[in-house]
Design an enzyme around this catalytic site. Structure first.
Site, PDB file in Angstrom:
ATOM      1  N   PHE A 228       0.879  -1.171   0.000  1.00 20.12           N
ATOM      2  CA  PHE A 228       0.000   0.000   0.000  1.00 20.12           C
ATOM      3  C   PHE A 228       0.917   1.222   0.000  1.00 20.12           C
ATOM      4  CE2 PHE A 228      -2.219   3.369   2.408  1.00 20.12           C
ATOM      5  CZ  PHE A 228      -3.313   3.552   1.579  1.00 20.12           C
TER       6      PHE A 228
ATOM      7  N   TRP B 298       0.294  -4.585   2.437  1.00 23.18           N
ATOM      8  CA  TRP B 298      -1.101  -4.589   1.996  1.00 23.18           C
ATOM      9  C   TRP B 298      -1.697  -5.902   2.489  1.00 23.18           C
ATOM     10  CZ3 TRP B 298      -2.702  -4.993  -3.884  1.00 23.18           C
ATOM     11  CH2 TRP B 298      -4.092  -5.060  -3.976  1.00 23.18           C
TER      12      TRP B 298
ATOM     13  N   GLY C   6      -8.005  -8.485   4.120  1.00 22.70           N
ATOM     14  CA  GLY C   6      -8.891  -8.338   5.269  1.00 22.70           C
ATOM     15  C   GLY C   6     -10.125  -7.561   4.858  1.00 22.70           C
TER      16      GLY C   6
ATOM     17  N   ASP D  13     -11.479  10.280  13.394  1.00 16.44           N
ATOM     18  CA  ASP D  13     -12.517   9.759  12.496  1.00 16.44           C
ATOM     19  C   ASP D  13     -12.617   8.247  12.684  1.00 16.44           C
ATOM     20  OD1 ASP D  13     -14.395   9.273  10.574  1.00 16.44           O
ATOM     21  OD2 ASP D  13     -13.081   9.652   8.859  1.00 16.44           O
TER      22      ASP D  13
END
Length: 257
Positions: free
Chosen positions: A32, A70, A73, A159
Site C-alpha cells: 500500500f 497490503w 482483510g 474519524d
C-alpha cells in the site's frame, strides 16, 4: 510510481479523499503506497496500530513515498463496533506515550475547546449558519465551552468510522487513515464512536471494556465534541455538493441535543 518500483509492478489508485494512495502488486508481493504520509506513520507501525511500514523513499521533487504491507482483510461492520477488541485498541492508542511524543514534535500544542469552536464557526457558510439546528447547536457549544476543559490530552484519531477499522485475515485489528490525527481530549474519539454505533444504555458497558467510567463530565465533553464534528461534517458535505448526505446529518444535531 512505476518509475519508483519498476514496470513489472501493477499499480492502481486506492481511492480516498486525496488521491495520493495506491495499491501495488507484483507476483506474491503486495504494498500500500502513499505520497507524503505523516512522519507519524513510523511510530504507528512500530506500535502495531497500522499495517507494517516496509520502506520510505524521498523523491527528487521532495515528495516522500511510504510503502506498507497490503494485508488481506475487511473493514468492520457497524454492528461490530461494540466488540472488546475495538475498545482495547482505542485504549492502547490513547495510552501510547511513543505516539504522543512523536505527534507532539510534529504538531503544535493541543487544541483547546474555545479554539476548536472558533475554527469550526469560521468554516460555516451563511446557509449552514442560518439553519435552526445550527443556531441551537452554537448556543449549546458557546454556553458549555468553558465547562468541557479536560487536563487529559492523548493522540486522537479524529474519524473512528467503521470504514477505518481493518480486520486482517489473521484477526489482527488495525485503525487506519491517520491524516486527521491530533492531540486532544479522548472524548473526541469516544463520543463519535459511542454516538454513532452504541445505544446509550450500553455506553457504560463499552467504556468498561475501554477502562473508563461514564461520568457526567465525560458525557458533556462527548456531547460537545460530537456536536462540533457534526457541524463540520454538514459543511464538508455541502462543500462537496453531496447534499443527500449533508441532509442526513442535520436531524442528527437535534438527536444529540
Amino acid at each position: 510510481m512505476e518509475h519508483l518500483l519498476g514496470q513489472e509492478w501493477e499499480i492502481t489508485p486506492a481511492g480516498g479523499k486525496t488521491g495520493e494512495a495506491f495499491y501495488a502488486k507484483y507476483k506474491d508481493q503486495r504494498l500500500f503506497l502513499k505520497r507524503n504520509s505523516s512522519p507519524f506513520l513510523a511510530v504507528l507501525s512500530a506500535e502495531g496500530i497500522v499495517p507494517k511500514l516496509v520502506w520510505t523513499k524521498r523523491l527528487e521533487n521532495g515528495d516522500v513515498i511510504t510503502a506498507q504491507q497490503w494485508l488481506p482483510g475487511r473493514e468492520l461492520k457497524p454492528s461490530e463496533m461494540n466488540q472488546e477488541d475495538v475498545a482495547r485498541l482505542l485504549k492502547k492508542i490513547h495510552c501510547s506515550e511513543p505516539m504522543l511524543g512523536m505527534l507532539s514534535r510534529i504538531e503544535n500544542s493541543p487544541l483547546n475547546p474555545e479554539t476548536r469552536l472558533q475554527l469550526v464557526i469560521s468554516e460555516l457558510d451563511e446557509q449552514v449558519l442560518a439553519l435552526p439546528e445550527t443556531q441551537k447547536s452554537l448556543r449549546f457549544l458557546k454556553q458549555e465551552a468553558l465547562n468541557v476543559y479536560c487536563d487529559e490530552k492523548v493522540v486522537c484519531h479524529g474519524d473512528v468510522n467503521h470504514n477505518n477499522w481493518l480486520l486482517a485475515e489473521d484477526n489482527q485489528l488495525y485503525l487506519i487513515d491517520w491524516d486527521g490525527a491530533m492531540i486532544a481530549d479522548p472524548a473526541i474519539d469516544l463520543g463519535l464512536l459511542l454516538y454513532w454505533y452504541i445505544p446509550e444504555e450500553n455506553w457504560q458497558d463499552w467504556l468498561g471494556m475501554y477502562g473508563k467510567e461514564l461520568t457526567v463530565h465525560l458525557k458533556l465533553r462527548m456531547k460537545w465534541y460530537v456536536t462540533i464534528q457534526t457541524l463540520s461534517s454538514i459543511q464538508w458535505y455541502k462543500n462537496k455538493n453531496r447534499l443527500e448526505e449533508m441532509n442526513k446529518w442535520i436531524p442528527f444535531l437535534n438527536e444529540i441535543l
